[in-house]
Design an enzyme around this catalytic site. Structure first.
Site, PDB file in Angstrom:
ATOM      1  N   LYS A 263       0.841  -1.203   0.000  1.00  0.00           N
ATOM      2  CA  LYS A 263       0.000   0.000   0.000  1.00  0.00           C
ATOM      3  C   LYS A 263       0.870   1.245   0.000  1.00  0.00           C
ATOM      4  CE  LYS A 263      -3.883  -1.860   2.701  1.00  0.00           C
ATOM      5  NZ  LYS A 263      -4.937  -1.690   1.696  1.00  0.00           N
ATOM      6  N   ARG A 337     -10.086 -11.803   2.235  1.00  0.00           N
ATOM      7  CA  ARG A 337     -10.889 -12.929   1.745  1.00  0.00           C
ATOM      8  C   ARG A 337     -10.120 -14.245   1.848  1.00  0.00           C
ATOM      9  NH1 ARG A 337     -11.428  -9.725  -3.824  1.00  0.00           N
ATOM     10  NH2 ARG A 337     -11.156  -8.054  -2.302  1.00  0.00           N
TER      11      ARG A 337
HETATM   12  N1  BES Z   1      -8.128  -3.844   4.478  1.00  0.00           N
HETATM   13  C1  BES Z   1      -8.279  -3.465   3.124  1.00  0.00           C
HETATM   14  C2  BES Z   1      -9.603  -2.744   2.876  1.00  0.00           C
HETATM   15  C3  BES Z   1      -9.704  -1.385   3.505  1.00  0.00           C
HETATM   16  C4  BES Z   1      -9.174  -0.292   2.867  1.00  0.00           C
HETATM   17  C5  BES Z   1     -10.358  -1.213   4.693  1.00  0.00           C
HETATM   18  C6  BES Z   1      -9.279   0.965   3.442  1.00  0.00           C
HETATM   19  C7  BES Z   1     -10.471   0.020   5.260  1.00  0.00           C
HETATM   20  C8  BES Z   1      -9.935   1.124   4.636  1.00  0.00           C
HETATM   21  C9  BES Z   1      -8.233  -4.709   2.231  1.00  0.00           C
HETATM   22  O1  BES Z   1      -7.410  -5.715   2.664  1.00  0.00           O
HETATM   23  C10 BES Z   1      -7.727  -4.251   0.910  1.00  0.00           C
HETATM   24  O2  BES Z   1      -6.601  -3.847   0.858  1.00  0.00           O
HETATM   25  N2  BES Z   1      -8.556  -4.329  -0.112  1.00  0.00           N
HETATM   26  C11 BES Z   1      -8.200  -3.901  -1.403  1.00  0.00           C
HETATM   27  C12 BES Z   1      -8.715  -4.913  -2.387  1.00  0.00           C
HETATM   28  C13 BES Z   1      -8.200  -4.733  -3.782  1.00  0.00           C
HETATM   29  C14 BES Z   1      -6.719  -5.056  -3.826  1.00  0.00           C
HETATM   30  C15 BES Z   1      -8.970  -5.631  -4.692  1.00  0.00           C
HETATM   31  C16 BES Z   1      -8.811  -2.532  -1.634  1.00  0.00           C
HETATM   32  O3  BES Z   1      -9.931  -2.309  -1.175  1.00  0.00           O
HETATM   33  O4  BES Z   1      -8.167  -1.708  -2.245  1.00  0.00           O
HETATM   34 MN    MN Z   2      -5.410  -5.478   2.022  1.00  0.00          MN
END
Ligand code: BES
Ligand code: MN
Ligand code: ZN
Length: 486
Positions: A263, A337
């Site tokens: 990230k 997931r």
């Molecule tokens: N934990 C994150 C989702 C999230 C993002 C929760 C911001 C709260 C605030 C999750 O693990 C994630 O990173 N999801 C990705 C999925 C994508 C790579 C398909 C996302 O939402 O960007």
């Molecule tokens: Mn994530």
């Protein structure tokens, strides 16, 4: 906040509060206060407050009025909660140590009183253990509330609500703690401490156990971390022997860097609360156990840390989940997931639940769709969905239903494995839910709550300060109370 009931106003009371319905000031109020409230345009709207100082028996008394709105409102209990919460917000660091809540003239029912007290308790939660330089005027002073003139039954109603407040507080604590304090093993330890002597049964799986069970999806996420992964089940058998339990399953990513699909740095600190689903499950179980719910319930949390490392899994890796289904890991940041699919499969195999509700901070896309007002609800069963929507509405943990369908499901087919862990850019929350649904056995009612937008607040709300909200505990507790216990 220590809450106790009394027959009379303590002699040393310095702060006395009244809950006031819209347009209906207490009759016994000093005329200066009544006039002052009018001048200040205090109407008794829900959450509106007024304070004035008067002399009573030679002593200065601080008198607070807190509005509960129109008593015939359909939102009555929410308004009562707001009235209690407004008092906590106003006096938490006021220097006052005790608040006397004089309900003698309020006409509040036992249930309404419990709602006021729940608001008071929830809004006074703080976690200041890492702040060593607080000035006196920044420190919590208000530590007790004495309730006078409460309706019959109010004490029993509060005993139930208090269990819920404890559950919410536990969730907030877990969510607030940084990732160097709460990681898979310490999450488990904190639960072991909190549930000790409650009658709940805790089962912990370590990495060797999970390896044996074939949980390649969950273990793949944790393999880049120095912190070993865990699975924790918390069982409460308060219902009839032999009755299949309701299962709660939580995403417990104690820190989500994204892994190799790293990230960006801005805001990454927020990912300490990527265990908010697991936190809600632990808090809901605590609430149920504390109020000795007459229901069989199991809470399962999958606990991992998602880190980039020489040992971390790579984009393109194929892993085999406990169900036997294979997954192409396109993006290591879609890790929730991967954790949940093994937790869901293990839960079904081990506990044969009558219904499953999972909670997860699963997708950023959920925040784009619903903001911070509703959690997303996905379900394969209309009755379960409706009951959760109703429980959400009555507790304030609001949910909004989202679609599932075979056309969305197709979007996660993989050319090399049974599925991939991400779909296209659009409908990201739905394809995440479709992924989970592939792990639900036919005929099991299942709901998935994507609470990414709900576990953390940037500004205070009516029953929480900014920070961890404790979202999820109340809707789960109410679901059990209304659906399973009745
Ligand atoms: N934990 C994150 C989702 C999230 C993002 C929760 C911001 C709260 C605030 C999750 O693990 C994630 O990173 N999801 C990705 C999925 C994508 C790579 C398909 C996302 O939402 O960007
Ligand atoms: Mn994530
Ligand atoms: Zn995550």
């Amino acid at each position: 906040m220590k809450i106790s009931f009394s027959d009379s106003i303590p002699a040393d009371a310095r702060l006395v509060a009244h809950i006031v319905d819209k347009g209906k000031l207490p009759v016994r109020l000093e005329s200066a206060l009544a006039e002052g409230a009018g001048v200040a345009r205090f109407k008794g709207r829900a959450g509106q407050t007024f304070e004035g100082f008067v002399e009573r028996e030679g002593k200065l008394v601080r008198v607070a009025l807190s509005g509960a709105g129109d008593p015939s409102s359909a939102e009555r209990l929410h308004h009562c909660e707001k009235a209690g919460a407004a008092l906590a917000a106003k006096y938490l660091v006021s220097g006052e140590e005790m608040i006397v809540l004089d309900l003698g003239e309020s006409g509040l029912s036992a249930q309404e009183t419990a709602s006021v007290l729940l608001g008071l308790a929830l809004r006074s939660w703080r976690y200041d253990i890492y702040r060593t330089k607080l000035k006196d005027e920044q420190k919590v002073s208000l530590v007790s509330a004495t309730i006078v003139g409460a309706a019959d039954g109010a004490q029993d109603a509060w005993a139930t609500a208090q269990a819920v407040a404890e559950g919410v507080a536990f969730t907030r604590e877990l969510v607030t703690e940084p990732a160097n304090k709460i990681y898979p093993e310490s999450f488990v330890e904190r639960c072991q401490q909190r549930f000790e002597g409650t009658g709940a049964e805790l089962t912990v799986l370590d990495e060797a156990d999970m390896e044996k069970l074939g949980m390649g999806a969950l273990l793949g996420v944790g393999q880049g971390s120095e912190r070993p992964s865990r699975m924790l089940a918390i069982r409460w058998n308060g219902g009839n022997a032999g009755q299949a339990p309701t299962a709660f399953v939580g995403k417990g990513v104690t820190f989500d860097t994204g892994g190799i699909s790293l990230k960006p740095p801005a805001g990454m600190e927020d990912m300490k609360w990527d265990m908010g689903g697991a936190g809600a499950v632990a808090g809901a179980m605590l609430a149920l156990v504390k109020r000795k719910a007459k229901a069989n319930v199991v809470g399962v949390v999958g606990l991992v840390e998602n880190m980039p490392d020489g040992k971390a899994q790579r984009p393109g890796d194929v892993v085999t989940s406990m169900s036997g289904q294979t997954i192409e890991v396109i993006n290591t940041d879609a890790e929730g997931r991967l954790v949940l699919c093994d937790a869901l499969h293990w839960t079904q195999q081990t506990f044969k639940p009558c219904a499953i509700i999972d909670l997860a901070t699963l997708t950023g896309a959920m925040i784009i769709s619903l903001g911070h007002e509703h959690g997303g609800l996905f379900a394969n069963d209309d009755e379960l969905a409706d009951k959760l929507l109703a429980a959400g509405k009555s507790t304030g943990d609001k949910l909004w239903r989202q679609p599932l369908s075979p056309a969305y499901d197709k979007l996660i087919d993989s050319p090399i494995a049974d599925m991939k862990n991400v779909g296209p850019r659009f409908a990201g929350s739905i394809t995440a839910a479709q992924f989970l649904q592939r792990y639900i056995e036919k005929g099991t009612p299942w709901a998935h709550l994507d609470i990414a937008g709900m576990v953390w607040a940037d500004k205070p709300g009516h029953s929480w300060d900014k920070g961890a909200t404790g979202f999820g505990v109340r809707v789960l507790d109410r679901y059990i109370a209304d659906v399973v216990e009745n």
